[in-house]
Design a protein around this motif. Structure first.
Motif: not given
Ligand code: FAD
Ligand code: N01
Length: 531
Positions: A16-19, A36-39, A43-46, A56-58, A62-64, A109-111, A434-436
């Motif tokens: 997702g954003f973090a990875g 490693f990504e399960a999907a 995109g993660g959440v998205w 998003c609600d930021v 800014e949410y970028s 998926s990482v187990i 703002n999580m980004v």
């Molecule tokens: P994620 O996007 O959750 O990505 C994590 C990824 O890790 C997933 O794709 C998952 O499949 C993968 N994963 C997990 N475990 C494993 C495993 N064991 N093996 C392999 N892959 C794995 N935040 C804001 O700041 N502003 C917003 O407006 C906002 N809107 C949101 C709207 C929704 C619907 C949701 C659910 C959340 C929202 N968030 C928002 C919070 C959101 O979690 C973060 O903004 C951000 O997208 C998180 O990114 P991430 O990469 O940390 O995690």
């Protein structure tokens, strides 16, 4: 691509954003990485949350990411709050633009992740039989990535479709002509209910706890506004590094304002839309009276919008201070309950007794449904980590160490789990900002830390027990100074049976948190043990 039995410098879990940013930065500091990504895509959440109305609600601008000026100048956001497809397109673009995909194994998926003390490496295994040894492991597995379904009696016998908002079918769902039950009225329910109601024949919302919903006032982004914003991006991003977003924080206390002044300020922010409403005064999160004033303003708007007084009453939250469960940002949410095809069921008055093959039976009635939508949330902040068998020194499992609540330092690392970094986990500002912005701060800190370790020829880093204990205490103490602990929410694990009740995120804000992390690094990673 086969990744079986190989060595890399760093394994990253999640794309997702973090990875994605972690991969970009690890490469930039010269490390080899395997994500490693399960999907089946980034995109993660998205990627997962394709429910109708997801956005998003930021504000999009800014949410970028801020790490590439060329990226932020080139990308065009079309709405104040971007839709899920647009954010997903953005993250796909990032993956392609920076050539990230070649180091990502999808549908994998990482187990387990086990620290091999002899080799001083993480031994990471996947559900596809990969085995990768890595010096560092970065958990970018998400704070809201482990969905949670309700366990109503008979749920498994339901013959229609059951959906979770966080695991929505990629091709969408057509609810035309369907009778739809929706369970849950958090942010996901609030966004999806009005959209599903527009399409379905009948919608019944099963509400356990009403939430405070402010209007998004979403709109197309005016190209002139966007251009002006982009010109001042460095300034905006610098500000966001201190406060998370261009939230309009007030310097005034509600208790110092007259009732009329408070009403004017609440109305201004209500009309402006978005989460700025809860920042109308700086004591809303700490002073019950200030909070009551803000809450009552919203309840008065609900009474104005919803035509049936009894429905308005049931939609009005009274059991928690406003903002202590995440404030919901919606479009036409309350007005949706004026529609003839929408019915609200208060589960506290009328609990579900059983789900049968074609219906939901409550203590008062039985209704037939074609589909059940569960907007029932997540095992937040710790859920994704608990799913992986993470073992540190002495074979100790992280989930055992965290059985009574997460224990870590700065939210980033846990003692006895050397070189294991957690992104936006418990103990960091995480979901409260703002999580980004939080993600970029974490990843940059980790990249600097690893660079430092290489420079001094060190092999491992982990927190001392004392620094971990101090941090856990501080996270709890700071939360206790606010109204947050007054709510039962996923912020404190209350939504998961058996989960320890600990306030999970650090409430001190991203600016203060950043200063603390920077100072720790400047002091030679004070509080950490480097070997
Ligand atoms: P994620 O996007 O959750 O990505 C994590 C990824 O890790 C997933 O794709 C998952 O499949 C993968 N994963 C997990 N475990 C494993 C495993 N064991 N093996 C392999 N892959 C794995 N935040 C804001 O700041 N502003 C917003 O407006 C906002 N809107 C949101 C709207 C929704 C619907 C949701 C659910 C959340 C929202 N968030 C928002 C919070 C959101 O979690 C973060 O903004 C951000 O997208 C998180 O990114 P991430 O990469 O940390 O995690
Ligand atoms: O989940 P939630 P969510 N029977 O946990 C109810 C982010 N997000 O997916 O409150 C009946 O908030 C539960 O009731 P109760 C954002 O951070 C952002 O909506 O526990 N009901 C609640 O109403 C958000 O906070 C956006 O009594 C049951 C709902 O389900 C986070 O993700 C959009 C139940 C769950 O609400 C999670 O939001 C979407 C049961 N057994 C998500 N179990 C934006 O707008 C649960 N509920 C940016």
């Amino acid at each position: 691509m086969t990744t079986a039995q190989r060595h890399v410098d760093v394994v990253i879990v999640g794309a997702g954003f973090a990875g994605l940013y972690a991969l970009y930065r690890m490469r930039e500091i010269g490390l080899t990485a395997q994500v490693f990504e399960a999907a089946d895509d980034v995109g993660g959440v998205w990627h997962w949350n394709r429910y109708p109305g997801a956005r998003c609600d930021v504000q999009s601008l800014e949410y970028s990411y801020s790490f590439s000026d060329a990226l932020q100048q080139d990308w065009v956001w079309t709405e104040r709050y971007a839709t899920q497809p647009e954010i997903l397109a953005y993250l796909r673009h990032v993956a392609d633009r920076f050539d990230l995909r070649r180091d990502i194994a999808f549908e994998t998926s990482v187990i387990s992740a086990v620290f091999d003390e002899k080799a001083q490496l993480w031994d990471v295994q996947t559900d596809r039989g990969d085995r990768v040894f890595a010096r560092y492991c970065i958990m970018a597995s998400g704070s809201l990535s482990i969905t949670r379904l309700p366990d109503f009696p008979g749920m498994a016998t339901f013959g229609g479709e059951i959906y979770h908002t966080g695991d929505w079918p990629q091709d969408g769902v057509d609810f035309s002509g369907k009778r739809v039950a929706i369970v849950g009225t958090g942010s996901s329910g609030v966004q999806s209910i009005p959209m599903i109601a527009e399409q379905a024949e009948q919608v019944t919302v099963f509400q356990r706890t009403p939430n405070f919903v402010v209007s998004a006032r979403n709109r197309p982004l005016d190209p002139d506004v966007t251009a002006a914003w982009k010109e001042r991006y460095p300034e905006h991003r610098a500000h966001a590094k201190r406060v998370g977003s261009l939230y309009d924080f007030s310097d005034l206390r509600a208790r110092d304002a007259s009732e009329a002044e408070r009403e004017v300020e609440f109305a201004r922010r209500w009309d402006g839309g978005g989460v700025n409403f809860v920042h109308a005064f700086n004591d809303i999160f700490t002073d019950q009276a200030a909070n009551d004033a803000a809450a009552e303003f919203v309840r008065a708007r609900i009474r104005e919008i919803v035509t049936d007084p009894d429905v308005a009453r049931r939609l009005s939250p009274t059991d928690h201070p406003i903002g202590t469960k995440r404030i919901c940002v919606g479009t036409d949410y309350y007005a949706t309950y004026n529609r003839a095809n929408v019915k609200l069921v208060d589960l506290r008055a009328t609990p579900i007794v059983e789900v049968t093959r074609a219906a939901i039976q409550t203590t008062e009635f039985t209704s037939a449904f074609d589909a059940i939508v569960c907007a029932t949330g997540y095992d937040a902040l710790t859920g994704a980590l608990a799913r992986i068998d993470i073992r540190g020194r002495g074979g100790r499992a992280l989930k055992d160490k965290w059985a009574s609540g997460p224990r870590n330092y700065l939210g980033l690392m846990s003692a006895d789990f050397p070189n294991l970094f957690i992104i936006t986990g418990p103990g960091s500002p995480s979901v409260l900002v703002n999580m980004v912005v939080g993600i970029e701060q974490h990843v940059d800190w980790i990249a600097d830390c690893i660079t430092h370790l290489a420079a001094i020829n060190a092999t491992t880093i982990e927190p001392s027990r004392a620094s971990e204990d101090d941090w856990v205490r501080r996270v709890n103490d700071e939360a206790d100074l606010t109204l947050f602990p007054k709510a039962n929410s996923w912020y404190n694990g209350a939504n998961i049976a058996g989960k320890s009740r600990v306030f999970l995120p650090f409430v001190g804000g991203i600016g203060r948190y950043r200063d603390i992390c920077d100072q720790v690094a400047a002091d030679g990673y004070a509080g950490f043990v480097i070997r």
